[in-house]
Scaffold this motif. Structure first.
Motif, PDB file in Angstrom:
ATOM      1  N   ALA A  67       0.803  -1.221   0.000  1.00  0.00           N
ATOM      2  CA  ALA A  67       0.000   0.000   0.000  1.00  0.00           C
ATOM      3  C   ALA A  67       0.836   1.272   0.000  1.00  0.00           C
ATOM      4  O   ALA A  67       0.476   2.266  -0.625  1.00  0.00           O
ATOM      5  CB  ALA A  67      -0.946   0.000   1.198  1.00  0.00           C
ATOM      6  N   ALA A  68       1.959   1.289   0.704  1.00  0.00           N
ATOM      7  CA  ALA A  68       2.679   2.540   0.942  1.00  0.00           C
ATOM      8  C   ALA A  68       3.375   3.083  -0.298  1.00  0.00           C
ATOM      9  O   ALA A  68       3.529   4.302  -0.449  1.00  0.00           O
ATOM     10  CB  ALA A  68       3.702   2.345   2.058  1.00  0.00           C
ATOM     11  N   PHE A  69       3.813   2.225  -1.190  1.00  0.00           N
ATOM     12  CA  PHE A  69       4.594   2.657  -2.352  1.00  0.00           C
ATOM     13  C   PHE A  69       3.664   3.150  -3.456  1.00  0.00           C
ATOM     14  O   PHE A  69       2.918   2.372  -4.049  1.00  0.00           O
ATOM     15  CB  PHE A  69       5.461   1.502  -2.855  1.00  0.00           C
ATOM     16  CG  PHE A  69       6.306   1.826  -4.069  1.00  0.00           C
ATOM     17  CD1 PHE A  69       6.763   3.118  -4.321  1.00  0.00           C
ATOM     18  CD2 PHE A  69       6.671   0.827  -4.964  1.00  0.00           C
ATOM     19  CE1 PHE A  69       7.537   3.406  -5.428  1.00  0.00           C
ATOM     20  CE2 PHE A  69       7.450   1.108  -6.078  1.00  0.00           C
ATOM     21  CZ  PHE A  69       7.880   2.396  -6.312  1.00  0.00           C
ATOM     22  N   TRP A  70       3.726   4.450  -3.745  1.00  0.00           N
ATOM     23  CA  TRP A  70       3.005   5.060  -4.867  1.00  0.00           C
ATOM     24  C   TRP A  70       3.897   4.897  -6.089  1.00  0.00           C
ATOM     25  O   TRP A  70       4.896   5.587  -6.246  1.00  0.00           O
ATOM     26  CB  TRP A  70       2.734   6.538  -4.569  1.00  0.00           C
ATOM     27  CG  TRP A  70       1.807   7.212  -5.529  1.00  0.00           C
ATOM     28  CD1 TRP A  70       1.443   6.795  -6.770  1.00  0.00           C
ATOM     29  CD2 TRP A  70       1.125   8.457  -5.312  1.00  0.00           C
ATOM     30  NE1 TRP A  70       0.577   7.680  -7.347  1.00  0.00           N
ATOM     31  CE2 TRP A  70       0.358   8.716  -6.481  1.00  0.00           C
ATOM     32  CE3 TRP A  70       1.075   9.364  -4.261  1.00  0.00           C
ATOM     33  CZ2 TRP A  70      -0.418   9.855  -6.620  1.00  0.00           C
ATOM     34  CZ3 TRP A  70       0.297  10.501  -4.392  1.00  0.00           C
ATOM     35  CH2 TRP A  70      -0.447  10.746  -5.564  1.00  0.00           C
ATOM     36  N   MET A  71       3.538   3.972  -6.948  1.00  0.00           N
ATOM     37  CA  MET A  71       4.434   3.534  -8.017  1.00  0.00           C
ATOM     38  C   MET A  71       4.423   4.511  -9.190  1.00  0.00           C
ATOM     39  O   MET A  71       3.371   5.034  -9.562  1.00  0.00           O
ATOM     40  CB  MET A  71       4.030   2.133  -8.482  1.00  0.00           C
ATOM     41  CG  MET A  71       4.097   1.089  -7.386  1.00  0.00           C
ATOM     42  SD  MET A  71       3.411  -0.500  -7.896  1.00  0.00           S
ATOM     43  CE  MET A  71       4.617  -1.021  -9.125  1.00  0.00           C
ATOM     44  N   PRO A  72       5.570   4.758  -9.796  1.00  0.00           N
ATOM     45  CA  PRO A  72       5.655   5.694 -10.922  1.00  0.00           C
ATOM     46  C   PRO A  72       5.167   5.076 -12.224  1.00  0.00           C
ATOM     47  O   PRO A  72       5.378   3.884 -12.474  1.00  0.00           O
ATOM     48  CB  PRO A  72       7.162   5.998 -11.003  1.00  0.00           C
ATOM     49  CG  PRO A  72       7.817   4.750 -10.484  1.00  0.00           C
ATOM     50  CD  PRO A  72       6.896   4.214  -9.423  1.00  0.00           C
ATOM     51  N   THR A 126      10.629  14.090 -16.587  1.00  0.00           N
ATOM     52  CA  THR A 126       9.432  14.537 -15.895  1.00  0.00           C
ATOM     53  C   THR A 126       9.633  15.787 -15.042  1.00  0.00           C
ATOM     54  O   THR A 126       8.758  16.142 -14.255  1.00  0.00           O
ATOM     55  CB  THR A 126       8.887  13.405 -15.005  1.00  0.00           C
ATOM     56  OG1 THR A 126       9.928  12.965 -14.112  1.00  0.00           O
ATOM     57  CG2 THR A 126       8.417  12.239 -15.846  1.00  0.00           C
ATOM     58  N   GLY A 127      10.775  16.455 -15.166  1.00  0.00           N
ATOM     59  CA  GLY A 127      10.904  17.760 -14.546  1.00  0.00           C
ATOM     60  C   GLY A 127      10.041  18.776 -15.270  1.00  0.00           C
ATOM     61  O   GLY A 127       9.572  18.527 -16.391  1.00  0.00           O
ATOM     62  N   PHE A 128       9.844  19.941 -14.666  1.00  0.00           N
ATOM     63  CA  PHE A 128       8.992  20.928 -15.318  1.00  0.00           C
ATOM     64  C   PHE A 128       9.595  21.416 -16.629  1.00  0.00           C
ATOM     65  O   PHE A 128       8.869  21.721 -17.570  1.00  0.00           O
ATOM     66  CB  PHE A 128       8.684  22.096 -14.366  1.00  0.00           C
ATOM     67  CG  PHE A 128       7.487  21.835 -13.507  1.00  0.00           C
ATOM     68  CD1 PHE A 128       6.210  22.026 -13.993  1.00  0.00           C
ATOM     69  CD2 PHE A 128       7.632  21.355 -12.214  1.00  0.00           C
ATOM     70  CE1 PHE A 128       5.090  21.771 -13.217  1.00  0.00           C
ATOM     71  CE2 PHE A 128       6.524  21.091 -11.413  1.00  0.00           C
ATOM     72  CZ  PHE A 128       5.247  21.298 -11.923  1.00  0.00           C
TER      73      PHE A 128
END
Length: 438
Positions: free
Chosen positions: A9-14, A147-149
């Motif tokens: 649950a904790a890992f918000w995957m890219p 994925t930088g601005f």
């Protein structure tokens, strides 16, 4: 303190459909050479060099030992107003691999950071030249620059941009080169479309050359589906930039370090940019690292424009990290010792034949190959774009092959140590899966 029972649950995957993944997780637990091992104990043939990055194969002991030795000796050293020997050695080694003149190296931690660094350097160069009105940055539709601005501003993939606001002011885009009539199933550089480079002249006419600092392109667009430049396209882009004083940046985060049979696509294809970004294969992905190569005269223009003190107010805590530097040096040693760039060039024709053997298979509407890269474009499923390629990605993994799905395109880019029998296995497995995917 609350602890969840779900270990995923904790890992918000890219770049992941998180809900779908966590319903049916596929995990990798070890790697060696050309293979991963899955959590359920199966060998997975790596058809993508991880994410275009493990060019020398997985878990090479020479790289692991270099990292371990450095971790025992110098775990970290700042490179703000200080330094350490490894980073200077690596910079010299990287500079020696670059096209003539691109011999000043700025270190970053990723391809995204390399792109944002390159864009900043381009702006600094124009200002140092007395061209401070040149603040506009030009990218290309379907381009991927991290994925930088800065990267998403010049990038041209809609899903990477639309949720994050307008991006850098003044950024604009030239047309992409995908889907030009007459180019389907071309081998190597497609014959049609060099004139698409003239779209840069359109933006010069629209905005004025005096407002444009730089244009950035991938010599070969990888993440958007292996888009190979038409014959003469890059040369034409170089000519337009020279005519108008615009800096040309090549984003070689994917193509550098052997992917197309040379140290860089710029070298292999005979077009030299002013600035070149790299990452991925620089350390064989063992430690995150990126770099930017800059022409010496551009570097000197910035350095000499400041009478004293800091010349470029930019950098990262981990620029030139000792462990990454050690990994980079060991990786470059492996490339040289094993002749991996030449090996990729030698295997390219065999790879090309194997990939194009899928022509005529169900759903295949185009195949693009160059170096050790292939893009297999699938007909989109009506009403469900990208679904077919995603299902094929999962089915291949379950059958022991790692591929990459990007949109409705399957991309392959194996480690440069790949053997012909493994190339055969990759495309045989792909053919088998294509036969049963709806």
């Amino acid at each position: 303190m609350h602890r969840e029972n779900d270990p995923l649950a904790a890992f918000w995957m890219p770049f992941t459909a998180n809900k779908a993944y966590k319903t049916n997780p596929r995990q990798l637990v070890s790697a060696s050479g050309m293979y991963y091992q899955s959590a359920d104990g199966r060998q997975i043939l790596d058809g993508t060099a991880g994410l275009w990055c493990c060019n020398a194969g997985h878990c090479r002991p020479e790289i692991a030992e270099a990292i371990a030795q450095t971790a025992r000796t110098l775990d970290f050293a700042p490179t703000f107003q200080l330094g350490h020997p490894l980073v200077f050695e690596l910079a010299s080694r990287v500079a020696a691999l670059m096209p003539d003149g691109l011999d000043r190296i700025f270190f970053t931690n990723s391809g995204s950071e390399s792109v944002d660094t390159a864009l900043k350097i381009a702006l600094a160069v124009q200002r140092a030249r007395g061209q401070g009105s040149r603040t506009r940055l030009i990218g290309r539709e379907r381009g991927y620059h991290g994925t930088g601005f800065g990267g998403i501003s010049v990038g041209g993939i809609g899903n990477n941009r639309r949720a994050f606001g307008p991006g850098l002011p003044g950024a604009d885009h030239i047309r992409h080169t995908h889907g030009v009539p007459g180019n389907a199933f071309a081998r190597g550089f497609p014959p049609q479309g060099a004139e698409l480079a003239d779209d840069l002249q359109r933006l010069v006419d629209l905005h004025g050359a005096e407002t444009i600092a730089a244009v950035i392109v991938e010599p070969m667009a990888g993440s958007t589906g292996v888009l190979i430049p038409p014959v003469g396209y890059l040369q034409r882009l170089r000519e337009i930039c020279d005519r108008h004083g615009i800096l040309l940046i090549f984003d070689e985060v994917i193509t550098a370090f052997g992917r197309v049979g040379a140290a860089t696509a710029a070298e292999a294809w005979g077009v030299t940019p002013d600035i070149l970004t790299m990452a991925k294969g620089l350390t064989n992905a063992a430690v995150p690292m990126g770099a930017v190569a800059v022409k010496r005269d551009l570097h000197d223009a910035v350095i000499d424009s400041v009478p004293g003190g800091i010349e470029l107010f930019h950098g990262y805590t981990y620029s030139g990290h000792p462990l990454a530097s050690a990994a980079g040096l060991a990786t470059l040693d492996l490339y040289a010792r094993d002749g991996l760039f030449d090996r990729a060039a030698d295997l390219a024709a065999y790879w090309d034949e194997a990939a194009h053997s899928l022509k005529g298979r169900r759903h295949v509407i185009d195949i693009r190959t160059i170096g050790l890269v292939a893009g297999i474009e699938l007909e989109p499923r009506p009403g469900a774009p990208t679904a077919r390629a995603t299902e094929l990605f999962h089915a291949c993994f379950d059958d022991g092959l790692l591929v990459r799905a990007t949109g409705d395109i399957i991309a392959l880019s194996p480690p440069l140590i790949v053997e012909k029998v493994q190339i055969d296995q990759m495309f045989a497995k792909l053919g088998d899966v294509l036969a049963v995917i709806d």
